[in-house]
Design a protein around this motif. Sequence first.
Motif, mmCIF file in Angstrom:
data_model
loop_
_atom_site.group_PDB
_atom_site.id
_atom_site.type_symbol
_atom_site.label_atom_id
_atom_site.label_comp_id
_atom_site.label_asym_id
_atom_site.label_seq_id
_atom_site.Cartn_x
_atom_site.Cartn_y
_atom_site.Cartn_z
ATOM 1 N N ILE A 137 0.833 -1.204 0.000
ATOM 2 C CA ILE A 137 0.000 0.000 0.000
ATOM 3 C C ILE A 137 0.868 1.254 0.000
ATOM 4 C CG2 ILE A 137 -1.787 1.276 1.214
ATOM 5 C CD1 ILE A 137 -2.672 -1.368 -0.090
ATOM 6 N N TYR A 138 1.934 1.245 0.773
ATOM 7 C CA TYR A 138 2.868 2.373 0.760
ATOM 8 C C TYR A 138 3.433 2.568 -0.642
ATOM 9 C CZ TYR A 138 6.761 5.372 2.215
ATOM 10 O OH TYR A 138 7.640 6.413 2.357
ATOM 11 N N CYS A 139 3.812 1.470 -1.283
ATOM 12 C CA CYS A 139 4.327 1.546 -2.653
ATOM 13 C C CYS A 139 3.265 2.066 -3.612
ATOM 14 C CB CYS A 139 4.815 0.174 -3.112
ATOM 15 S SG CYS A 139 6.300 -0.413 -2.275
ATOM 16 N N THR A 140 2.029 1.637 -3.412
ATOM 17 C CA THR A 140 0.937 2.117 -4.250
ATOM 18 C C THR A 140 0.808 3.630 -4.162
ATOM 19 O OG1 THR A 140 -0.318 0.043 -4.034
ATOM 20 C CG2 THR A 140 -1.567 2.029 -4.603
ATOM 21 N N ALA A 141 0.864 4.160 -2.945
ATOM 22 C CA ALA A 141 0.754 5.604 -2.749
ATOM 23 C C ALA A 141 1.886 6.346 -3.446
ATOM 24 C CB ALA A 141 0.741 5.925 -1.253
ATOM 25 N N LYS A 142 3.104 5.832 -3.309
ATOM 26 C CA LYS A 142 4.259 6.523 -3.890
ATOM 27 C C LYS A 142 4.269 6.398 -5.417
ATOM 28 C CE LYS A 142 5.619 7.871 0.097
ATOM 29 N NZ LYS A 142 5.429 9.286 0.501
ATOM 30 N N HIS A 143 3.824 5.269 -5.958
ATOM 31 C CA HIS A 143 3.638 5.174 -7.408
ATOM 32 C C HIS A 143 2.638 6.235 -7.870
ATOM 33 C CE1 HIS A 143 5.734 1.303 -7.395
ATOM 34 N NE2 HIS A 143 5.618 1.254 -8.703
ATOM 35 N N GLY A 144 1.575 6.408 -7.091
ATOM 36 C CA GLY A 144 0.559 7.393 -7.450
ATOM 37 C C GLY A 144 1.106 8.807 -7.480
ATOM 38 N N LEU A 145 1.977 9.146 -6.526
ATOM 39 C CA LEU A 145 2.542 10.491 -6.493
ATOM 40 C C LEU A 145 3.444 10.750 -7.688
ATOM 41 C CD1 LEU A 145 3.415 11.125 -2.739
ATOM 42 C CD2 LEU A 145 1.350 11.718 -4.026
ATOM 43 N N ILE A 146 4.150 9.727 -8.125
ATOM 44 C CA ILE A 146 4.989 9.887 -9.312
ATOM 45 C C ILE A 146 4.121 10.151 -10.540
ATOM 46 C CG2 ILE A 146 6.478 8.607 -10.910
ATOM 47 C CD1 ILE A 146 7.852 7.431 -8.432
ATOM 48 N N GLY A 147 3.035 9.399 -10.675
ATOM 49 C CA GLY A 147 2.120 9.647 -11.791
ATOM 50 C C GLY A 147 1.484 11.019 -11.712
ATOM 51 N N LEU A 148 1.132 11.455 -10.506
ATOM 52 C CA LEU A 148 0.537 12.778 -10.309
ATOM 53 C C LEU A 148 1.509 13.876 -10.730
ATOM 54 C CD1 LEU A 148 -1.878 14.391 -8.960
ATOM 55 C CD2 LEU A 148 -0.422 14.480 -6.922
#
Length: 262
Positions: free
Chosen positions: A154-165
């Motif tokens: 889940i932590y990785c999911t959040a950080k992947h999301g920030l990179i896409g953002l």
Amino acid sequence: MDSVAGKVVLITGGAGGIGLAVVKKLLQSGTKGISIVDISDESGRRALDEIVATFGENKAIFIRADVTKKTELEGTWYYLLFILLFVGTRGFNNAGISGEIEWQQTLAVNLVAVVEGTYLALQTYLPKYKSGEEGLIVNMASICGFHSFQISPIYCTAKHGLIGLGKALGGEEFYKKYKVRVVTMCPGMVRTPLSEKTEGLFFPDLLQKEIGTLGTIIQAPERVAEGLIEVIKKGKTGSLWVIEDDQPAYEVVVPHYRTMKV
């Protein structure tokens, strides 16, 4: 390209770890004033005492806020507008937690609140109140945004999301419309209480093995803060910057998916 001298900054998660290190480095570099946002009153007051002892009065204010609550997040910007004289404006979204079992809260702090704060800054406050040519938003992701680890999906999911953002909001059309740069920092291993936490992780026995794939040096938060100052000066909108192993920050370009076919 840009400087922090004479600017006014709002930073979430600024009462400890990387956030507090960034606050101190910004003040050392000539930042006019900083609004420190954190959920912990105790940590916030302690951080403010440290800043006053080192830099003197009227350099920072502390605002207690839960960044997962939109009204409280909005209130931090209003408070900054009325307390500090704007010469130029910067926003740093740094708040973060870890925890895989109660995953909704991890996403709420590490992803949803960052999106909310970024949109508030990008669409409402920076275009309206910045007096310089452009504003700046820096979001703190992680190299976990490039890797996937079994201990912390889940932590990785959040950080992947920030990179896409960051990549999307850093596009040319967004910049032309809002005149705000969006830059994403992706630190490697950093010595903070968050990095030492093992409860709430999947497969804690894999922690050392998976962390071992990330490098050999656990950086001090101050090293990330130093790298951030350089990224502020030269980072183009939409760019991604890794800082790891006590080395200078370097830009990372994510390849087009078609080039990754196997």
